[in-house]
Motif scaffolding. Sequence first.
Motif, mmCIF file in Angstrom:
data_model
loop_
_atom_site.group_PDB
_atom_site.id
_atom_site.type_symbol
_atom_site.label_atom_id
_atom_site.label_comp_id
_atom_site.label_asym_id
_atom_site.label_seq_id
_atom_site.Cartn_x
_atom_site.Cartn_y
_atom_site.Cartn_z
ATOM 1 N N PRO A 56 -60.471 61.080 38.026
ATOM 2 C CA PRO A 56 -60.034 60.526 39.212
ATOM 3 C C PRO A 56 -58.819 60.506 39.703
ATOM 4 N N SER A 57 -58.543 60.484 41.155
ATOM 5 C CA SER A 57 -57.377 60.625 41.627
ATOM 6 C C SER A 57 -56.520 59.557 41.205
ATOM 7 N N GLU A 58 -55.348 59.890 41.265
ATOM 8 C CA GLU A 58 -54.082 59.036 41.117
ATOM 9 C C GLU A 58 -54.321 57.610 41.811
ATOM 10 N N MET A 59 -54.641 57.958 42.960
ATOM 11 C CA MET A 59 -55.019 56.481 43.803
ATOM 12 C C MET A 59 -56.013 55.932 43.113
ATOM 13 N N ARG A 66 -54.887 48.878 37.924
ATOM 14 C CA ARG A 66 -54.020 47.939 38.718
ATOM 15 C C ARG A 66 -52.401 48.243 38.559
ATOM 16 N N VAL A 67 -51.851 49.416 38.638
ATOM 17 C CA VAL A 67 -50.621 49.777 38.404
ATOM 18 C C VAL A 67 -50.145 50.697 39.780
ATOM 19 N N SER A 68 -48.934 51.065 39.850
ATOM 20 C CA SER A 68 -48.512 51.881 40.986
ATOM 21 C C SER A 68 -49.061 53.274 40.920
ATOM 22 N N GLN A 69 -49.142 54.112 41.848
ATOM 23 C CA GLN A 69 -49.388 55.634 41.685
ATOM 24 C C GLN A 69 -48.383 56.262 40.998
ATOM 25 N N GLY A 70 -47.133 55.949 41.089
ATOM 26 C CA GLY A 70 -45.927 56.522 40.517
ATOM 27 C C GLY A 70 -46.037 56.376 39.041
ATOM 28 N N THR A 71 -46.811 55.062 38.319
ATOM 29 C CA THR A 71 -47.047 55.009 37.325
ATOM 30 C C THR A 71 -47.995 55.872 36.647
ATOM 31 N N VAL A 72 -49.043 56.118 37.240
ATOM 32 C CA VAL A 72 -50.078 56.872 36.940
ATOM 33 C C VAL A 72 -49.653 58.341 36.902
ATOM 34 N N ARG A 73 -48.874 58.718 37.814
ATOM 35 C CA ARG A 73 -48.425 60.154 37.989
ATOM 36 C C ARG A 73 -47.381 60.618 36.711
ATOM 37 N N LYS A 74 -46.664 59.594 36.470
ATOM 38 C CA LYS A 74 -45.711 59.700 34.964
ATOM 39 C C LYS A 74 -46.563 60.083 33.908
ATOM 40 N N ALA A 75 -47.728 59.259 33.797
ATOM 41 C CA ALA A 75 -48.728 59.153 32.653
ATOM 42 C C ALA A 75 -49.456 60.784 32.795
ATOM 43 N N ILE A 76 -49.947 60.944 33.951
ATOM 44 C CA ILE A 76 -50.488 62.400 33.768
ATOM 45 C C ILE A 76 -49.706 63.414 33.757
ATOM 46 N N ASP A 77 -48.509 63.510 34.340
ATOM 47 C CA ASP A 77 -47.422 64.382 33.947
ATOM 48 C C ASP A 77 -47.139 64.654 32.264
ATOM 49 N N GLU A 78 -47.095 63.608 31.588
ATOM 50 C CA GLU A 78 -46.915 63.767 30.355
ATOM 51 C C GLU A 78 -48.150 64.377 29.689
ATOM 52 N N LEU A 79 -49.525 63.986 29.989
ATOM 53 C CA LEU A 79 -50.738 64.391 29.534
ATOM 54 C C LEU A 79 -50.750 65.938 29.811
ATOM 55 N N ALA A 80 -50.308 66.326 30.979
ATOM 56 C CA ALA A 80 -50.166 67.688 31.391
ATOM 57 C C ALA A 80 -49.367 68.486 30.637
ATOM 58 N N ASP A 82 -48.611 68.006 27.572
ATOM 59 C CA ASP A 82 -49.185 68.299 26.261
ATOM 60 C C ASP A 82 -50.458 69.076 26.259
ATOM 61 N N ASN A 83 -50.698 69.651 27.290
ATOM 62 C CA ASN A 83 -51.722 70.645 27.747
ATOM 63 C C ASN A 83 -53.149 70.020 27.410
ATOM 64 N N LEU A 84 -53.163 68.477 27.690
ATOM 65 C CA LEU A 84 -54.415 67.876 27.614
ATOM 66 C C LEU A 84 -55.103 67.810 29.384
ATOM 67 N N LEU A 85 -54.186 67.746 30.331
ATOM 68 C CA LEU A 85 -54.713 67.755 31.610
ATOM 69 C C LEU A 85 -54.086 69.100 32.353
ATOM 70 N N VAL A 86 -54.724 69.737 33.311
ATOM 71 C CA VAL A 86 -54.399 70.640 34.268
ATOM 72 C C VAL A 86 -54.113 70.217 35.605
ATOM 73 N N ARG A 87 -53.199 70.114 36.426
ATOM 74 C CA ARG A 87 -53.167 69.969 37.815
ATOM 75 C C ARG A 87 -53.454 71.341 38.672
ATOM 76 N N ARG A 88 -54.288 71.306 39.346
ATOM 77 C CA ARG A 88 -54.456 72.587 40.302
ATOM 78 C C ARG A 88 -54.085 72.040 41.933
ATOM 79 N N GLN A 89 -53.324 72.803 42.305
ATOM 80 C CA GLN A 89 -52.837 72.416 43.710
ATOM 81 C C GLN A 89 -54.113 72.348 44.870
ATOM 82 N N GLY A 90 -53.753 71.341 45.623
ATOM 83 C CA GLY A 90 -54.959 71.033 46.442
ATOM 84 C C GLY A 90 -56.551 70.792 45.971
ATOM 85 N N LYS A 91 -56.532 70.571 44.638
ATOM 86 C CA LYS A 91 -57.825 70.509 44.141
ATOM 87 C C LYS A 91 -58.066 69.139 43.075
ATOM 88 N N GLY A 92 -57.074 68.887 42.556
ATOM 89 C CA GLY A 92 -56.824 67.657 41.868
ATOM 90 C C GLY A 92 -56.474 67.970 40.269
#
Length: 267
Positions: A56-59, A66-80, A82-92
Motif C-alpha cells: 500500500p501507499s505511504e498514505m 494512524r501515524v504520519s506519512q513521514g513516519t511510514v516513509r522512514k520505516a520504508i526507507d530502512e526496509l529498502a 535492508d533490500n526487503l522493499l524496492v522503490r520504483r519511481q512513479g510506480k510505488g
Amino acid sequence: MSPPPNKTPANVTDSNLPATDVSTPTPAFSPLYQQIKGLILQSLQSGEWKPGESIPSEMELAARYRVSQGTVRKAIDELAGDNLLVRRQGKGTFVATHAEQHVQYRFLKLVPDQGGDLNTEGPAQRVIVDCKRLRASAEIARALALRAGDAVLQVRRVLSFAGVPTILEDLWLPGGPFKGLTAERLADYHGPMYALFETEFGVRMVRADEKIRAVLPDETQSQLLQVPASTPLLSVERIAYTYNDTPMELRRGIYRTDSHHYHNALN
C-alpha cells in the motif's frame, strides 16, 4: 516488542505506568518508525504482500497505523536499505524479489577479472550433481537451528561461466519447508535458485552471513572444477536467513579465482 499487526502502537504516558522499584530494568525505547517497520515486516513475513507485489501507499499505511506519512516513509526507507522493499519511481514500493535482474546475484560476490559483473557473462550454466534427503548431522542441525536427525535436503551443483566450471556448491535445506524439491525441479527452473524458493516454496532469503578462507580441493572437488589438486581455491560458507532471523540454508561453495575475484562493497 512490536505491537500486533494492523493495530496502532500503544500510547504510554507517565500517569498509567505502574510504580516500580528503581532497580527494576525498563524496556528499551523503540522509536515510532521502528515500531511501524516491525508491523510492515510482520505483514511481509505472513505473506500479506508477496515478492514482486506492490505494498500500500505511504498514505494508506499512515491511515492504517494512524501515524504520519513521514513516519511510514522512514520505516520504508530502512526496509529498502535492508533490500526487503524496492522503490520504483512513479510506480510505488514493491516487495523485493530475487527474480529481479539487479538482485539475482545479491549474495554471490564473485565477479570476472575483466570487469562488469556475472550478468555480463550471461546466465550461469548449472549442473545438478546430486540431490538427496538425509538426516541432519549435529553440525548441519546446529547451523539450521534443527535437531540432529531432522530431515534435510542436500544439493550439490556446479556453476559454469563461459563454459568453464567456476563454482562448486553444497547446500543443505530444512526438509519441512522444502518438501517436494527434487533434482528435476532444480534442473528445469532457469531462474535464480532463491527465486525458485520464493515462488514455489514461499521462502525468501533476506540476509546471509559468510565465512571465507583459502583451501585446496579434495579429489572430487578438483575433478568437478577441472583443476589440479594443487590449485588454491576460495571457500565460502554461507548461512542464509528468512524473516525473523530464521536460518533456511547452509551453503558451502568452492570458487575458482583464476579468472574471477571476490568483490564486496563496504558501506
